[in-house]
Design a protein around this motif. Structure first.
Motif, mmCIF file in Angstrom:
data_model
loop_
_atom_site.group_PDB
_atom_site.id
_atom_site.type_symbol
_atom_site.label_atom_id
_atom_site.label_comp_id
_atom_site.label_asym_id
_atom_site.label_seq_id
_atom_site.Cartn_x
_atom_site.Cartn_y
_atom_site.Cartn_z
ATOM 1 N N GLN A 111 -16.573 -0.191 -2.428
ATOM 2 C CA GLN A 111 -16.263 -0.102 -3.856
ATOM 3 C C GLN A 111 -17.393 0.573 -4.487
ATOM 4 N N ARG A 123 -12.009 4.190 -4.294
ATOM 5 C CA ARG A 123 -12.542 3.518 -3.100
ATOM 6 C C ARG A 123 -12.416 4.268 -1.770
ATOM 7 N N PHE A 181 -4.624 2.344 -2.098
ATOM 8 C CA PHE A 181 -4.505 1.564 -0.847
ATOM 9 C C PHE A 181 -4.086 -0.016 -1.074
ATOM 10 N N THR A 218 -12.263 -2.348 1.873
ATOM 11 C CA THR A 218 -12.621 -1.044 0.898
ATOM 12 C C THR A 218 -13.953 -1.233 0.698
ATOM 13 N N ALA A 224 -11.041 3.252 1.817
ATOM 14 C CA ALA A 224 -10.507 2.277 2.449
ATOM 15 C C ALA A 224 -10.548 2.786 3.946
ATOM 16 N N SER A 256 0.727 -1.237 -0.012
ATOM 17 C CA SER A 256 0.010 -0.101 -0.083
ATOM 18 C C SER A 256 0.840 1.227 -0.076
ATOM 19 N N ASP A 266 -9.637 7.099 -1.454
ATOM 20 C CA ASP A 266 -8.766 6.578 -2.513
ATOM 21 C C ASP A 266 -9.096 6.724 -3.889
ATOM 22 N N PRO A 309 -14.401 4.213 7.888
ATOM 23 C CA PRO A 309 -13.459 4.777 6.673
ATOM 24 C C PRO A 309 -12.059 5.397 7.388
ATOM 25 N N TRP A 318 -8.994 -5.150 7.337
ATOM 26 C CA TRP A 318 -8.984 -3.777 6.759
ATOM 27 C C TRP A 318 -9.556 -4.228 5.171
ATOM 28 N N HIS A 337 -6.596 4.280 -6.345
ATOM 29 C CA HIS A 337 -6.850 2.830 -6.183
ATOM 30 C C HIS A 337 -5.236 2.442 -5.545
#
Length: 154
Positions: free
Chosen positions: A120, A128, A149, A118, A130, A102, A144, A140, A116, A147
């Motif tokens: 989407q 996203r 993360f 996301t 994340a 990441s 991101d 949250p 963890w 993309h």
């Protein structure tokens, strides 16, 4: 002629209770939860982190890119499902550990082991939200839109 009566044997009472207190209890079993009984997804913004911009973004940047309204629509959608349904509909992806490749790092105020993932389907393929999830609550942490993360090699 042979008798139609059943002959008694020494094993007839082996599996039968001899006292009334040993009768089978009725209605004490816990039923498995079905999808409709599970709690709906909800969001908690207590650990949101704007200190990693870039690679993350601010709400103002998402508003300028017209992603903020898409994010709100996704919130409305995901909160009408439970965790299982959100994963099945690919609105939520759970990774488990923080991704090793990441561009973000775990903020110091987030302690302990968390799962963890996301949220989407926010206005396209890349954007996203994340964060991490505990039970049916998604926390949250990063916006991101690029993309970063959990970058993939696609």
């Amino acid at each position: 002629m042979a008798s139609n009566q059943k002959k008694s044997s020494r094993f007839d009472n082996k599996f039968c209770s001899t006292t009334p207190t040993e009768k089978r209890k009725v209605g004490v079993r816990d039923e498995r939860k079905v999808k409709d009984d599970l709690p709906k997804m909800c969001l908690n913004f207590k650990d949101f982190d704007f200190n990693q911009c870039p690679p993350g973004q601010t709400l103002t940047e998402w508003e300028q890119d017209q992603l903020l309204s898409e994010l709100m629509n996704t919130f409305i959608s995901i909160c009408s499902y439970n965790r299982i349904e959100a994963v099945q509909l690919k609105l939520l992806k759970i990774y488990g550990d923080f991704p090793k490749n990441s561009d973000f790092h775990i903020p110091p105020h987030i302690q302990g082991e968390v799962h963890w993932g996301t949220i989407q389907r926010i206005g396209g393929q890349k954007p996203r939200l994340a964060g991490y999830i505990i039970d049916s609550v998604f926390y949250p942490v990063f916006l991101d839109k690029n993309h970063r993360f959990y970058p993939s090699s696609k």
